[in-house]
Write a protein that holds these residues in place. Structure first.
Motif, PDB file in Angstrom:
ATOM      1  N   MET A 156       0.825  -1.205   0.000  1.00  0.00           N
ATOM      2  CA  MET A 156       0.000   0.000   0.000  1.00  0.00           C
ATOM      3  C   MET A 156       0.860   1.255   0.000  1.00  0.00           C
ATOM      4  O   MET A 156       0.651   2.183  -0.753  1.00  0.00           O
ATOM      5  N   ALA A 157       1.906   1.270   0.899  1.00  0.00           N
ATOM      6  CA  ALA A 157       2.780   2.441   0.991  1.00  0.00           C
ATOM      7  C   ALA A 157       3.539   2.658  -0.311  1.00  0.00           C
ATOM      8  O   ALA A 157       3.685   3.783  -0.791  1.00  0.00           O
ATOM      9  N   SER A 158       4.027   1.540  -0.909  1.00  0.00           N
ATOM     10  CA  SER A 158       4.780   1.674  -2.155  1.00  0.00           C
ATOM     11  C   SER A 158       3.896   2.200  -3.275  1.00  0.00           C
ATOM     12  O   SER A 158       4.337   2.987  -4.117  1.00  0.00           O
ATOM     13  N   ASP A 159       2.617   1.758  -3.288  1.00  0.00           N
ATOM     14  CA  ASP A 159       1.687   2.243  -4.312  1.00  0.00           C
ATOM     15  C   ASP A 159       1.469   3.739  -4.174  1.00  0.00           C
ATOM     16  O   ASP A 159       1.435   4.482  -5.172  1.00  0.00           O
ATOM     17  N   LEU A 160       1.310   4.219  -2.918  1.00  0.00           N
ATOM     18  CA  LEU A 160       1.108   5.647  -2.708  1.00  0.00           C
ATOM     19  C   LEU A 160       2.353   6.439  -3.097  1.00  0.00           C
ATOM     20  O   LEU A 160       2.259   7.527  -3.664  1.00  0.00           O
ATOM     21  N   GLU A 161       3.533   5.883  -2.807  1.00  0.00           N
ATOM     22  CA  GLU A 161       4.776   6.567  -3.177  1.00  0.00           C
ATOM     23  C   GLU A 161       4.896   6.685  -4.692  1.00  0.00           C
ATOM     24  O   GLU A 161       5.286   7.736  -5.222  1.00  0.00           O
ATOM     25  N   GLN A 162       4.555   5.600  -5.399  1.00  0.00           N
ATOM     26  CA  GLN A 162       4.597   5.651  -6.860  1.00  0.00           C
ATOM     27  C   GLN A 162       3.607   6.672  -7.407  1.00  0.00           C
ATOM     28  O   GLN A 162       3.887   7.402  -8.356  1.00  0.00           O
ATOM     29  N   LEU A 163       2.410   6.712  -6.756  1.00  0.00           N
ATOM     30  CA  LEU A 163       1.385   7.637  -7.199  1.00  0.00           C
ATOM     31  C   LEU A 163       1.826   9.079  -6.981  1.00  0.00           C
ATOM     32  O   LEU A 163       1.658   9.944  -7.861  1.00  0.00           O
ATOM     33  N   CYS A 164       2.415   9.343  -5.788  1.00  0.00           N
ATOM     34  CA  CYS A 164       2.911  10.694  -5.503  1.00  0.00           C
ATOM     35  C   CYS A 164       4.026  11.080  -6.462  1.00  0.00           C
ATOM     36  O   CYS A 164       4.115  12.225  -6.928  1.00  0.00           O
ATOM     37  N   SER A 165       4.892  10.125  -6.759  1.00  0.00           N
ATOM     38  CA  SER A 165       5.982  10.387  -7.697  1.00  0.00           C
ATOM     39  C   SER A 165       5.437  10.735  -9.076  1.00  0.00           C
ATOM     40  O   SER A 165       5.921  11.645  -9.748  1.00  0.00           O
ATOM     41  N   TYR A 166       4.373  10.013  -9.459  1.00  0.00           N
ATOM     42  CA  TYR A 166       3.762  10.261 -10.771  1.00  0.00           C
ATOM     43  C   TYR A 166       3.160  11.668 -10.817  1.00  0.00           C
ATOM     44  O   TYR A 166       3.330  12.420 -11.795  1.00  0.00           O
ATOM     45  N   VAL A 167       2.443  12.058  -9.721  1.00  0.00           N
ATOM     46  CA  VAL A 167       1.831  13.390  -9.672  1.00  0.00           C
ATOM     47  C   VAL A 167       2.902  14.467  -9.693  1.00  0.00           C
ATOM     48  O   VAL A 167       2.787  15.472 -10.404  1.00  0.00           O
ATOM     49  N   ASN A 168       3.952  14.279  -8.903  1.00  0.00           N
ATOM     50  CA  ASN A 168       5.043  15.272  -8.877  1.00  0.00           C
ATOM     51  C   ASN A 168       5.709  15.399 -10.243  1.00  0.00           C
ATOM     52  O   ASN A 168       6.107  16.498 -10.664  1.00  0.00           O
ATOM     53  N   GLU A 169       5.822  14.282 -10.930  1.00  0.00           N
ATOM     54  CA  GLU A 169       6.415  14.321 -12.272  1.00  0.00           C
ATOM     55  C   GLU A 169       5.546  15.145 -13.217  1.00  0.00           C
ATOM     56  O   GLU A 169       6.058  15.960 -13.994  1.00  0.00           O
ATOM     57  N   LYS A 170       4.213  14.938 -13.118  1.00  0.00           N
ATOM     58  CA  LYS A 170       3.302  15.702 -13.962  1.00  0.00           C
ATOM     59  C   LYS A 170       3.378  17.192 -13.641  1.00  0.00           C
ATOM     60  O   LYS A 170       3.371  18.041 -14.538  1.00  0.00           O
ATOM     61  N   ILE A 171       3.437  17.518 -12.336  1.00  0.00           N
ATOM     62  CA  ILE A 171       3.527  18.922 -11.937  1.00  0.00           C
ATOM     63  C   ILE A 171       4.822  19.538 -12.454  1.00  0.00           C
ATOM     64  O   ILE A 171       4.864  20.692 -12.886  1.00  0.00           O
ATOM     65  N   GLY A 172       5.899  18.755 -12.439  1.00  0.00           N
ATOM     66  CA  GLY A 172       7.172  19.246 -12.966  1.00  0.00           C
ATOM     67  C   GLY A 172       7.087  19.586 -14.447  1.00  0.00           C
ATOM     68  O   GLY A 172       7.618  20.610 -14.902  1.00  0.00           O
ATOM     69  N   TYR A 173       6.389  18.704 -15.199  1.00  0.00           N
ATOM     70  CA  TYR A 173       6.197  18.982 -16.624  1.00  0.00           C
ATOM     71  C   TYR A 173       5.432  20.287 -16.828  1.00  0.00           C
ATOM     72  O   TYR A 173       5.757  21.106 -17.706  1.00  0.00           O
ATOM     73  N   ILE A 174       4.392  20.469 -16.007  1.00  0.00           N
ATOM     74  CA  ILE A 174       3.573  21.675 -16.162  1.00  0.00           C
ATOM     75  C   ILE A 174       4.397  22.927 -15.871  1.00  0.00           C
ATOM     76  O   ILE A 174       4.305  23.938 -16.583  1.00  0.00           O
ATOM     77  N   LYS A 175       5.233  22.876 -14.816  1.00  0.00           N
ATOM     78  CA  LYS A 175       6.065  24.034 -14.493  1.00  0.00           C
ATOM     79  C   LYS A 175       7.012  24.368 -15.634  1.00  0.00           C
ATOM     80  O   LYS A 175       7.230  25.546 -15.966  1.00  0.00           O
ATOM     81  N   LYS A 176       7.580  23.331 -16.238  1.00  0.00           N
ATOM     82  CA  LYS A 176       8.510  23.581 -17.355  1.00  0.00           C
ATOM     83  C   LYS A 176       7.778  24.199 -18.540  1.00  0.00           C
ATOM     84  O   LYS A 176       8.286  25.108 -19.205  1.00  0.00           O
ATOM     85  N   ILE A 177       6.575  23.695 -18.783  1.00  0.00           N
ATOM     86  CA  ILE A 177       5.824  24.211 -19.931  1.00  0.00           C
ATOM     87  C   ILE A 177       5.377  25.643 -19.679  1.00  0.00           C
ATOM     88  O   ILE A 177       5.429  26.503 -20.568  1.00  0.00           O
ATOM     89  N   LEU A 178       4.940  25.917 -18.406  1.00  0.00           N
ATOM     90  CA  LEU A 178       4.504  27.277 -18.088  1.00  0.00           C
ATOM     91  C   LEU A 178       5.655  28.276 -18.147  1.00  0.00           C
ATOM     92  O   LEU A 178       5.436  29.475 -18.377  1.00  0.00           O
ATOM     93  N   SER A 179       6.871  27.800 -17.929  1.00  0.00           N
ATOM     94  CA  SER A 179       8.025  28.712 -17.967  1.00  0.00           C
ATOM     95  C   SER A 179       8.260  29.294 -19.354  1.00  0.00           C
ATOM     96  O   SER A 179       8.908  30.325 -19.505  1.00  0.00           O
ATOM     97  N   ILE A 180       7.721  28.635 -20.346  1.00  0.00           N
ATOM     98  CA  ILE A 180       7.900  29.151 -21.716  1.00  0.00           C
ATOM     99  C   ILE A 180       6.562  29.608 -22.304  1.00  0.00           C
ATOM    100  O   ILE A 180       6.385  29.676 -23.515  1.00  0.00           O
ATOM    101  N   ARG A 181       5.598  29.913 -21.403  1.00  0.00           N
ATOM    102  CA  ARG A 181       4.266  30.290 -21.891  1.00  0.00           C
ATOM    103  C   ARG A 181       4.299  31.583 -22.703  1.00  0.00           C
ATOM    104  O   ARG A 181       3.510  31.783 -23.625  1.00  0.00           O
ATOM    105  N   ASN A 182       5.224  32.481 -22.350  1.00  0.00           N
ATOM    106  CA  ASN A 182       5.300  33.758 -23.070  1.00  0.00           C
ATOM    107  C   ASN A 182       5.625  33.558 -24.546  1.00  0.00           C
ATOM    108  O   ASN A 182       5.374  34.434 -25.368  1.00  0.00           O
ATOM    109  N   LEU A 183       6.194  32.402 -24.841  1.00  0.00           N
ATOM    110  CA  LEU A 183       6.511  32.144 -26.244  1.00  0.00           C
ATOM    111  C   LEU A 183       5.282  31.685 -27.022  1.00  0.00           C
ATOM    112  O   LEU A 183       5.352  31.425 -28.217  1.00  0.00           O
ATOM    113  N   GLY A 184       4.149  31.596 -26.321  1.00  0.00           N
ATOM    114  CA  GLY A 184       2.942  31.093 -26.965  1.00  0.00           C
ATOM    115  C   GLY A 184       2.357  32.005 -28.010  1.00  0.00           C
ATOM    116  O   GLY A 184       1.418  31.615 -28.714  1.00  0.00           O
TER     117      GLY A 184
END
Length: 254
Positions: free
Chosen positions: A1-29
């Motif tokens: 159960m704990a490992s599943d939650l850790e994987q899930l949190c890691s997945y969410v953090n990874e997605k948030i990281g992608y969004i931050k990177k994409i938003l950093s170049i939003r002005n180029l839109g």
């Protein structure tokens, strides 16, 4: 159960990281060539939003399960106390069991002694057969996930089951009156009984149903737009069907 939650949190953090990177170049839109990047941002946000919705549903389900377990623990503790009380207060001398004997089994009776005649025990009437009132089963998490997004809008799993609980309350209240002896009814219940009978049709014979008036009389629900949206979901989940006629919509428990 704990490992599943850790994987899930890691997945969410990874997605948030992608969004931050994409938003950093939003002005180029402003560049038409970068519209694909903005489209990716939208897709990632939708994915995270759906994931958070699933989190919310799972948390609500776990909270509901936790509440049920707490109620069960309280009930078991009360039962345990009752058993302990009985065990500690068993009488030291129990009355002897007497067996009735016929005169043929007592050949040595003294004719001068009065013979105790046991009174016949009247047979108890068998209890009346209890009539079962059909109630609507709660929807499951899997069923809720299968409801189209446009249909459930912002409604949650628990909100729908709360409405089912109130509908069941109305069904039970109505059919207790229908099954009640007319001689024991008050004037108000007689009026309700007559309304219930008048609302019956050949399509509802032998089935359990309610109308909006029953919702008003027996629950705190309001027959508003949100209520009818939930009724659509219950029809989709095959919990009820509708029988129309005479200006009434009858919600039949399936």
């Amino acid at each position: 159960m704990a490992s599943d939650l850790e994987q899930l949190c890691s997945y969410v953090n990874e997605k948030i990281g992608y969004i931050k990177k994409i938003l950093s170049i939003r002005n180029l839109g402003q560049d038409p060539a970068l519209k694909t990047t903005l489209s990716k941002i939208r897709d990632e946000i939708i994915t995270v939003n759906e994931l958070l919705n699933q989190f919310e549903l799972e948390i609500q389900y776990q909270e509901q399960t936790n509440d049920s377990l707490k109620e069960l623990c309280v009930s078991l503790e009360e039962d345990f106390k009752d058993v302990e009380h009985l065990r500690e207060h068993v009488p030291s001398h129990l009355p002897p069991v007497t067996v009735a004997q016929s005169s043929a089994d007592k050949p040595n009776l003294d004719p001068k002694e009065p013979v105790e005649v046991e009174e016949p025990v009247l047979a108890k009437r068998p209890p009346k057969e209890q009539r079962v009132i059909k109630e609507m089963p709660f929807i499951t998490i899997e069923e809720f996930k299968g409801v189209p997004a446009y249909m459930k809008s912002r409604l949650t799993y628990c909100q729908i089951n709360d409405v089912i609980k109130e509908i069941n309350k109305a069904v039970v209240s109505k059919y207790k009156i229908i099954h009640q002896s007319k001689a024991s009814m008050s004037a108000a219940k007689r009026n309700l009984y007559q309304r219930f009978i008048n609302e019956e049709t050949k399509d509802t014979k032998g089935r359990f149903f309610i109308v909006e008036a029953d919702i008003k009389d027996f629950t705190a629900l309001k027959a508003d737009k949100r209520f009818h949206v939930i009724l659509n979901i219950l029809r989709h989940c095959q919990r009820l069907s509708e029988v129309r006629g005479g200006g009434l919509t009858r919600y039949v428990i399936t």
